[in-house]
Scaffold this motif. Structure first.
Motif, PDB file in Angstrom:
ATOM      1  N   ALA A 385      10.974  21.565 -25.669  1.00 35.90           N
ATOM      2  CA  ALA A 385       9.979  20.975 -26.573  1.00 35.90           C
ATOM      3  C   ALA A 385       8.680  20.651 -25.837  1.00 35.90           C
ATOM      4  O   ALA A 385       7.579  20.927 -26.329  1.00 35.90           O
ATOM      5  CB  ALA A 385      10.553  19.724 -27.227  1.00 35.90           C
ATOM      6  N   LEU A 386       8.797  20.061 -24.655  1.00 36.08           N
ATOM      7  CA  LEU A 386       7.605  19.670 -23.919  1.00 36.08           C
ATOM      8  C   LEU A 386       6.836  20.882 -23.398  1.00 36.08           C
ATOM      9  O   LEU A 386       5.600  20.885 -23.412  1.00 36.08           O
ATOM     10  CB  LEU A 386       7.997  18.755 -22.758  1.00 36.08           C
ATOM     11  N   LYS A 387       7.529  21.897 -22.931  1.00 31.48           N
ATOM     12  CA  LYS A 387       6.849  23.098 -22.471  1.00 31.48           C
ATOM     13  C   LYS A 387       6.109  23.784 -23.618  1.00 31.48           C
ATOM     14  O   LYS A 387       4.984  24.283 -23.458  1.00 31.48           O
ATOM     15  CB  LYS A 387       7.847  24.065 -21.812  1.00 31.48           C
ATOM     16  N   GLY A 388       6.724  23.826 -24.792  1.00 26.40           N
ATOM     17  CA  GLY A 388       6.071  24.423 -25.955  1.00 26.40           C
ATOM     18  C   GLY A 388       4.833  23.656 -26.361  1.00 26.40           C
ATOM     19  O   GLY A 388       3.778  24.238 -26.658  1.00 26.40           O
ATOM     20  N   ALA A 389       4.941  22.325 -26.367  1.00 22.83           N
ATOM     21  CA  ALA A 389       3.798  21.496 -26.747  1.00 22.83           C
ATOM     22  C   ALA A 389       2.659  21.636 -25.739  1.00 22.83           C
ATOM     23  O   ALA A 389       1.482  21.736 -26.115  1.00 22.83           O
ATOM     24  CB  ALA A 389       4.234  20.035 -26.851  1.00 22.83           C
ATOM     25  N   ASN A 390       2.986  21.652 -24.454  1.00 23.73           N
ATOM     26  CA  ASN A 390       1.950  21.801 -23.435  1.00 23.73           C
ATOM     27  C   ASN A 390       1.290  23.174 -23.495  1.00 23.73           C
ATOM     28  O   ASN A 390       0.080  23.310 -23.269  1.00 23.73           O
ATOM     29  CB  ASN A 390       2.543  21.570 -22.041  1.00 23.73           C
ATOM     30  N   ALA A 391       2.094  24.203 -23.801  1.00 22.81           N
ATOM     31  CA  ALA A 391       1.533  25.553 -23.917  1.00 22.81           C
ATOM     32  C   ALA A 391       0.554  25.630 -25.082  1.00 22.81           C
ATOM     33  O   ALA A 391      -0.525  26.236 -24.979  1.00 22.81           O
ATOM     34  CB  ALA A 391       2.654  26.576 -24.095  1.00 22.81           C
ATOM     35  N   LEU A 392       0.900  24.990 -26.203  1.00 22.19           N
ATOM     36  CA  LEU A 392       0.006  24.980 -27.362  1.00 22.19           C
ATOM     37  C   LEU A 392      -1.282  24.229 -27.034  1.00 22.19           C
ATOM     38  O   LEU A 392      -2.387  24.657 -27.410  1.00 22.19           O
ATOM     39  CB  LEU A 392       0.714  24.344 -28.561  1.00 22.19           C
ATOM     40  N   LYS A 393      -1.147  23.140 -26.313  1.00 19.59           N
ATOM     41  CA  LYS A 393      -2.320  22.362 -25.921  1.00 19.59           C
ATOM     42  C   LYS A 393      -3.246  23.184 -25.027  1.00 19.59           C
ATOM     43  O   LYS A 393      -4.473  23.152 -25.167  1.00 19.59           O
ATOM     44  CB  LYS A 393      -1.876  21.091 -25.207  1.00 19.59           C
ATOM     45  N   ALA A 394      -2.652  23.952 -24.120  1.00 17.22           N
ATOM     46  CA  ALA A 394      -3.437  24.719 -23.162  1.00 17.22           C
ATOM     47  C   ALA A 394      -4.183  25.883 -23.805  1.00 17.22           C
ATOM     48  O   ALA A 394      -5.168  26.380 -23.255  1.00 17.22           O
ATOM     49  CB  ALA A 394      -2.530  25.244 -22.047  1.00 17.22           C
ATOM     50  N   MET A 395      -3.739  26.329 -24.979  1.00 18.02           N
ATOM     51  CA  MET A 395      -4.381  27.477 -25.636  1.00 18.02           C
ATOM     52  C   MET A 395      -5.796  27.157 -26.114  1.00 18.02           C
ATOM     53  O   MET A 395      -6.644  28.047 -26.198  1.00 18.02           O
ATOM     54  CB  MET A 395      -3.536  27.939 -26.825  1.00 18.02           C
ATOM     55  N   GLY A 396      -6.059  25.901 -26.450  1.00 21.91           N
ATOM     56  CA  GLY A 396      -7.395  25.529 -26.901  1.00 21.91           C
ATOM     57  C   GLY A 396      -7.832  26.247 -28.165  1.00 21.91           C
ATOM     58  O   GLY A 396      -8.976  26.702 -28.275  1.00 21.91           O
ATOM     59  N   LEU A 397      -6.934  26.358 -29.144  1.00 23.91           N
ATOM     60  CA  LEU A 397      -7.233  27.077 -30.386  1.00 23.91           C
ATOM     61  C   LEU A 397      -8.150  26.264 -31.294  1.00 23.91           C
ATOM     62  O   LEU A 397      -8.270  25.040 -31.129  1.00 23.91           O
ATOM     63  CB  LEU A 397      -5.919  27.379 -31.122  1.00 23.91           C
ATOM     64  N   PRO A 398      -8.813  26.912 -32.279  1.00 18.73           N
ATOM     65  CA  PRO A 398      -9.560  26.163 -33.300  1.00 18.73           C
ATOM     66  C   PRO A 398      -8.640  25.168 -34.001  1.00 18.73           C
ATOM     67  O   PRO A 398      -7.416  25.345 -34.023  1.00 18.73           O
ATOM     68  CB  PRO A 398     -10.039  27.258 -34.254  1.00 18.73           C
ATOM     69  N   LEU A 399      -9.230  24.146 -34.606  1.00 18.81           N
ATOM     70  CA  LEU A 399      -8.429  23.056 -35.172  1.00 18.81           C
ATOM     71  C   LEU A 399      -7.396  23.544 -36.185  1.00 18.81           C
ATOM     72  O   LEU A 399      -6.229  23.149 -36.141  1.00 18.81           O
ATOM     73  CB  LEU A 399      -9.357  22.023 -35.816  1.00 18.81           C
ATOM     74  N   ALA A 400      -7.839  24.386 -37.127  1.00 17.06           N
ATOM     75  CA  ALA A 400      -6.909  24.874 -38.148  1.00 17.06           C
ATOM     76  C   ALA A 400      -5.778  25.661 -37.514  1.00 17.06           C
ATOM     77  O   ALA A 400      -4.603  25.506 -37.893  1.00 17.06           O
ATOM     78  CB  ALA A 400      -7.655  25.736 -39.175  1.00 17.06           C
ATOM     79  N   MET A 401      -6.086  26.483 -36.527  1.00 17.41           N
ATOM     80  CA  MET A 401      -5.054  27.264 -35.853  1.00 17.41           C
ATOM     81  C   MET A 401      -4.121  26.366 -35.041  1.00 17.41           C
ATOM     82  O   MET A 401      -2.929  26.640 -34.915  1.00 17.41           O
ATOM     83  CB  MET A 401      -5.702  28.311 -34.957  1.00 17.41           C
ATOM     84  N   THR A 402      -4.672  25.286 -34.495  1.00 22.82           N
ATOM     85  CA  THR A 402      -3.834  24.342 -33.752  1.00 22.82           C
ATOM     86  C   THR A 402      -2.824  23.677 -34.679  1.00 22.82           C
ATOM     87  O   THR A 402      -1.656  23.495 -34.320  1.00 22.82           O
ATOM     88  CB  THR A 402      -4.704  23.277 -33.062  1.00 22.82           C
ATOM     89  N   LEU A 403      -3.282  23.304 -35.892  1.00 19.27           N
ATOM     90  CA  LEU A 403      -2.358  22.725 -36.865  1.00 19.27           C
ATOM     91  C   LEU A 403      -1.265  23.720 -37.234  1.00 19.27           C
ATOM     92  O   LEU A 403      -0.086  23.370 -37.337  1.00 19.27           O
ATOM     93  CB  LEU A 403      -3.116  22.284 -38.116  1.00 19.27           C
ATOM     94  N   VAL A 404      -1.664  24.983 -37.450  1.00 23.34           N
ATOM     95  CA  VAL A 404      -0.675  26.026 -37.729  1.00 23.34           C
ATOM     96  C   VAL A 404       0.272  26.160 -36.545  1.00 23.34           C
ATOM     97  O   VAL A 404       1.495  26.319 -36.715  1.00 23.34           O
ATOM     98  CB  VAL A 404      -1.370  27.366 -38.025  1.00 23.34           C
ATOM     99  N   GLY A 405      -0.257  26.057 -35.337  1.00 23.63           N
ATOM    100  CA  GLY A 405       0.581  26.134 -34.141  1.00 23.63           C
ATOM    101  C   GLY A 405       1.595  25.010 -34.088  1.00 23.63           C
ATOM    102  O   GLY A 405       2.751  25.217 -33.688  1.00 23.63           O
ATOM    103  N   ILE A 406       1.187  23.795 -34.494  1.00 21.29           N
ATOM    104  CA  ILE A 406       2.123  22.665 -34.520  1.00 21.29           C
ATOM    105  C   ILE A 406       3.245  22.925 -35.512  1.00 21.29           C
ATOM    106  O   ILE A 406       4.421  22.645 -35.239  1.00 21.29           O
ATOM    107  CB  ILE A 406       1.375  21.367 -34.873  1.00 21.29           C
ATOM    108  N   VAL A 407       2.888  23.489 -36.674  1.00 24.85           N
ATOM    109  CA  VAL A 407       3.902  23.809 -37.681  1.00 24.85           C
ATOM    110  C   VAL A 407       4.928  24.776 -37.100  1.00 24.85           C
ATOM    111  O   VAL A 407       6.150  24.547 -37.178  1.00 24.85           O
ATOM    112  CB  VAL A 407       3.255  24.417 -38.939  1.00 24.85           C
ATOM    113  N   PHE A 408       4.446  25.849 -36.492  1.00 19.49           N
ATOM    114  CA  PHE A 408       5.364  26.872 -35.996  1.00 19.49           C
ATOM    115  C   PHE A 408       6.104  26.418 -34.745  1.00 19.49           C
ATOM    116  O   PHE A 408       7.262  26.774 -34.545  1.00 19.49           O
ATOM    117  CB  PHE A 408       4.611  28.182 -35.756  1.00 19.49           C
TER     118      PHE A 408
END
Length: 526
Positions: A385-408
């Motif tokens: 869980a923590l590795k996935g969350a940190n990887a998503l954070k490191a991507m620096g996606l646009p806000l809407a895409m980040t929210l979609v990333g949290i969902v997935f």
């Protein structure tokens, strides 16, 4: 065969689902599968236990350390706790106690007569949406939907001349796929997640407070989305596909749509009256005392929540007991009045029959409990869980895409970490402060998490109740397995992930309030 049915039968989706079902059913028996997974977890825990990880566990503030389950101390602890682990496996007691009452009601014919009476006045076309809506509503009663709504969904569909597995799928979609939807009544999950969100938000801003109903409007509106999506998929995709699946279980005790006899009507009236008497006594015990013993103590109640509905209240803790009573008493009354019960021995026989049908589930529950214990002890789920969350954070996606990333991300982690609160304690501690720095409110981040968490509940064999649903399927189709259930539920899961995420983004775009005291933007020192 209609053109629509033929299209479903021959379409690419059906071929893909059939392939998933075949592959899934070639896996070992679920009990053996859980045992093998436990051995794999042991091996991985040994492999990773000597490694150093930089991820910080937000619960302890320490670096994540994988626990070697093959060490002497871990093995002796595991061996000494096997009985406790099995007996305390949460779904075990819930299922068995509820099934004792349901077994009597089924054996005496009360459920059979009641469903026939209801189906006689219910339009066939509305069975699916009503069943899904009831599944969503069952969240108020914690896990009652798994042991009550899902098996009754199969019975109702079969009695209406429809495929029972379609009834299981529709009910499962409402109970588990729509776990984060609420049907006007807040669930105990609302204050639980909100409390964790507040803790995570205060890592960045100690002044932030979160209303326990901060997602209430969104989750209530989501109910209608879940019902519509589930209704369409059940009637247009799942049930046409199941037409080639033969019902080969024991149908001798299943509901048949015959007209009620005079004796059955008399018994049903008496049973319903007894249910109202029990309900009235319960209501009086809640209303009459100055301080009802059913309410949670004031110090355990979050502001804005009904003390009767929080998870810590005796009423919520007694839901399974109430299910037992609300089916046992009417079942006995119906049996004596309708003449299907002669002595108390018939009542005990009904309970015994119910327990005999639970033998396979008990075996699966044993190995499932041991696997989940090992997986939780190893900390492998925490690391993932923590590795996935940190990887998503490191991507620096646009806000809407980040929210979609949290969902997935939530949906992906949900496949291996079942507890909604445990996942949010891990993911939220990273995602909430990260998005606050980008101007996104904790309320919106929490809503994105809830969408992903619910959507994949129905396709993960690691869901504690998943083995029970497989048993329900086997009652009607003997060769049902993990692959059968995953293939049934995968269309719901994919549709919910996509459409529910779009629904959330639509709320955001239109600035529709998420809930009470909620916002979309985070403004420091607001």
């Amino acid at each position: 065969m209609s053109e629509q049915t033929a299209a479903v039968k021959n379409g690419w989706m059906n071929r893909a689902l059939n392939t998933i079902e075949v592959i899934g059913n070639k896996l070992p028996d679920p009990a053996v599968l859980f045992a093998l997974l436990m051995v794999i977890v042991w091996g991985l825990s040994w492999l990773f236990s000597g490694m150093t990880f930089t991820e910080i566990d937000p619960r302890s503030g320490q670096q994540v350390q994988i626990v070697n389950l093959l060490s002497g101390d871990a093995l002796t602890l595991f061996a000494s706790n096997i009985v406790t682990t099995f007996v305390n496996f949460p779904p075990l007691g819930v299922v068995l106690v509820a099934m004792l009452g349901l077994g009597v009601a089924e054996y005496t014919g009360f459920i059979n007569a009641g469903l026939r009476s209801i189906l006689a006045v219910t339009p066939k076309m509305l069975l699916t949406p009503v069943l899904i809506a009831v599944g969503v509503l069952s969240h108020v009663a914690v896990d009652a939907g798994y042991v009550l709504v899902i098996p009754l969904g199969a019975v109702i569909f079969y009695a209406a001349g429809r495929h029972p597995l379609a009834g299981i799928a529709a009910a499962f979609a409402g109970v588990s796929g729509g776990f984060s939807a609420t049907f006007f009544v807040p669930s105990s999950l609302d204050p639980l997640l909100a409390g964790m969100t507040q803790v995570s938000a205060q890592l960045l801003d100690p002044t932030v407070t979160i209303n326990p109903l901060n997602n209430y409007i969104f989750t209530t509106a989501s109910t209608f989305l879940i019902v519509l999506v589930g209704w369409f998929l059940t009637d247009k995709v799942i049930e046409p596909r199941l037409q080639a699946t033969k019902v080969d279980g024991d149908t001798s005790q299943m509901v048949k749509m015959d007209a009620l006899s005079a004796q059955e009507r008399k018994g049903l009236r008496a049973a319903v009256i007894s249910m109202f008497v029990v309900a009235a006594l319960l209501a009086l015990s809640i209303v009459l005392p100055t301080v009802t013993p059913w309410a949670a103590p004031a110090e355990q109640v979050v502001e804005g929540m009904n003390p009767l509905l929080v998870a810590a209240s005796p009423l919520m803790k007694s839901i399974v007991t109430l299910i037992f009573v609300f089916f046992l008493i009417p079942g006995i009354v119906y049996g004596y009045v309708a003449g299907t019960v002669q002595t108390h021995r018939d009542v005990i026989k009904g309970m015994s029959n119910a327990m005999s049908g639970m033998g396979y589930y008990i075996v699966m529950a044993f190995f499932c409990a041991l696997f989940l214990y090992a997986f939780n002890q190893s900390n492998l789920g925490v690391l993932l869980a923590l590795k996935g969350a940190n990887a998503l954070k490191a991507m620096g996606l646009p806000l809407a895409m980040t929210l979609v990333g949290i969902v997935f991300l939530s949906g992906l982690v949900n496949l291996v970490v079942g507890s909604a609160s445990a996942k949010w304690a891990l993911i939220g501690a990273i995602m909430v402060p990260m998005l606050m720095e980008l101007g996104i409110s904790p309320d919106l981040t929490q809503a994105a998490y809830r969408v992903g968490d619910s959507s994949t509940n129905i396709i993960t064999p690691l869901l504690p109740y998943f083995p029970l649903i497989v048993v329900f399927c086997q009652k009607y189709v003997k060769n049902s397995g993990i692959g059968t259930l995953v293939a049934l539920m995968l269309p719901y899961s994919i549709a919910m992930l996509v459409l529910w995420t779009a629904f959330l983004l639509g709320f955001w775009a239109l600035d529709i309030p998420l809930g009470l005291g909620a916002s979309y933007e985070y403004i420091p020192n607001r």
